[in-house]
Design an enzyme around this catalytic site. Structure first.
Site, PDB file in Angstrom:
ATOM      1  N   GLU A   1       0.810  -1.286  -0.373  1.00 40.32           N
ATOM      2  CA  GLU A   1      -0.168   0.189   0.399  1.00 40.32           C
ATOM      3  C   GLU A   1       0.692   1.303  -0.066  1.00 40.32           C
ATOM      4  OE1 GLU A   1      -1.672   2.829   0.914  1.00 40.32           O
ATOM      5  OE2 GLU A   1      -1.795   2.434   2.634  1.00 40.32           O
TER       6      GLU A   1
ATOM      7  N   CYS B   1      -2.698   8.032   4.090  1.00 38.81           N
ATOM      8  CA  CYS B   1      -2.701   7.728   2.191  1.00 38.81           C
ATOM      9  C   CYS B   1      -4.040   7.880   1.947  1.00 38.81           C
ATOM     10  CB  CYS B   1      -2.027   6.471   2.475  1.00 38.81           C
ATOM     11  SG  CYS B   1      -2.692   5.387   3.456  1.00 38.81           S
TER      12      CYS B   1
END
Length: 490
Positions: free
Chosen positions: A258, A292
């Protein structure tokens, strides 16, 4: 006076290797600083390649017995870890405020999410099911079962470090694996020592979990290249993720990545503007915009751009930024001075190139005030890389199609949101947005234990959460059974 609560303080500067706390033997120290005061919190002598090898060898040995331990026994360890987390919730949240600069509410929010994911991980040992598949050969049956991958390497991030490391650690252990965790150097306590303490107190057998604070400068790629780990789970920057994927690929290891990216929140011409503005502020300014999934671009239909911007600014200017220990503060500092300096420079460069600063101000140490910009030039550095801080860009778009085009004109694709009063329209637009996660009439920041979570394009590889954890940390094994005598051509 100790900077950390008593439950974690004795372990804050230690490595956790093969079930024992010890001092690293590397040639230099990772120094952990308070992002608000700049004071030194602790120093950790880095783990060496030899200590990485020790951790992996212990994991390999311990995992053999753990893999054949009954699922209810594994489940009980996870449940005890969740109980320890619940009992130590206030102390862990305090450590987050100290080490991460997390505001009180944001720290409590991460701990609550971590509890949810630990509770869900405790159910995974009972979910790894097998099946019998029909055979094309008479008198034969095929059994397909799930078995642990073996040992998993988890490389954690600096932001939301407890949750984002604990998710894969807990799931991998629940499914019969051993784990070696490398926390981020900026979060070795909340992203490392706290997790080790949780499982140590829960009675996890020695060797199944090691937590090593180290760096590529000390160990090179030993964490990934070592023969023992079969899966590497990484959360961090795209640049580092590319390197992890390349090294894992060369060594035929599974990589789950990720790597963040640029997130867009779309406000269509029929949106509830109050709801959209509230979600936009939460999506950008929670944890000072360091997540994020934080919405860095607000793509607003020109028909509602002015009233939306008015509502947005009213909310942003009401935010209180400052000392994260103050319970009234909603936006705390960035963790590193270099991040604050770079983002401040990017904002000033964008304004010099023609962008309009709607609200914001001068940087004060690691603290940047909540900032809103518009008319940002397309070639500005602010738009060419992930905005990692409390800065958001508002852009008007001429309708739904342009909103989707602009949202997709980025190499990343992690999260997004669409606001409209027409749910069917929202679903249609969400399908067109090239992102692993899209929310209709909700914030871009969301993570739920049962829902597959992952990215498209250059924001990562693979999925986590729910049944995706089984896919990530186990492998399918085919066992066939032949009844009676077989005949063979040779």
């Amino acid at each position: 006076m100790s900077p950390f609560p008593a439950w974690v303080e004795p372990y804050a500067g230690q490595q956790f290797i093969a079930g024992a706390w010890r001092t690293g033997s590397g040639d230099w120290d990772v120094v952990d600083f308070d992002p608000w005061t700049g004071e030194k919190l602790t120093a950790i002598t880095v783990a060496t390649a030899a200590e990485v090898d020790t951790a992996y060898r212990a994991a390999e040995q311990a995992q053999r017995d753990w893999a054949v331990t009954g699922p209810h026994q594994r489940r009980s360890v996870l449940l005890r870890a969740a109980k320890v987390l619940a009992d130590r919730e206030a102390e862990i949240a305090e450590a987050m405020t100290t080490e991460l600069g997390a505001t009180r509410w944001r720290a409590a929010h991460e701990v609550a999410l971590a509890r949810d994911f630990l509770d869900e991980a405790a159910q995974l040992p009972l979910r790894s099911e097998g099946r019998v598949v029909p055979s094309s050969v008479d008198g034969k049956e095929n059994h397909v079962t799930r078995v642990p991958c073996g040992t998993v390497c988890v490389i954690g991030p600096a932001t939301f470090p407890l949750l984002l490391a604990l998710k894969p650690v807990a799931a991998a252990l629940a499914l019969g694996n051993a784990v070696v965790l490398k926390p981020h150097q900026a979060a070795p306590v909340c992203g490392g020592a706290v997790i080790a303490r949780l499982f140590q107190e829960a009675g996890l057998p020695d060797g199944l979990l090691s937590v090593l604070t180290t760096d590529v400068a000390e160990v090179g790629d030993a964490l990934i290249e070592h023969r023992v780990p079969q899966v590497v789970c990484f959360t961090g920057s795209e640049e580092s993720g590319r390197h992890v994927a390349a090294v894992a690929g060369r060594n035929l290891k599974r990589a789950v990545l990720e790597t963040g990216g640029t997130t867009s929140l779309l406000v269509l011409d029929d949106a509830d503007l109050d709801q959209a503005a509230g979600a936009a502020v939460f999506s950008r300014f929670l944890d000072a915009g360091r997540l994020c999934m934080s919405a860095s671009r607000l793509l607003v239909d020109e028909a509602v751009l002015e009233p939306f911007t008015e509502r947005l600014l009213a909310r942003v200017t009401a935010l209180r930024a400052g000392d994260p220990r103050d319970p009234d503060v909603q936006v705390g500092p960035l963790m590193a001075a270099r991040d604050a300096e770079r983002l401040d420079a990017d904002v000033r460069a964008a304004v010099a190139a023609g962008a309009r600063l709607l609200t914001g101000g001068a940087r004060a140490g690691n603290l940047l005030p909540p900032t809103v910009l518009t008319d940002v030039p397309a070639d500005a550095a602010l738009l060419r890389r992930e905005i990692f801080g409390p800065v958001v860009v508002v852009r008007g778009v001429a309708g739904e199609d342009e909103a989707v085009r602009v949202a997709n004109a980025t190499p990343s694709g992690l999260s997004g949101a669409v606001f409209t009063r027409d749910i069917r329209r929202g679903l249609r637009v969400a399908q067109r947005v090239e992102s692993g996660v899209v929310h209709v009439n909700d914030a871009t920041l969301a993570d739920e234990p049962l829902v597959p979570f992952g990215s498209e394009k250059r924001s990562g590889l693979g999925r986590l959460n729910g049944e995706a954890m089984v896919d990530a940390f186990t492998t399918a094994k085919w066992i066939s059974v032949r009844h009676g005598q077989g005949t063979y051509p040779l």
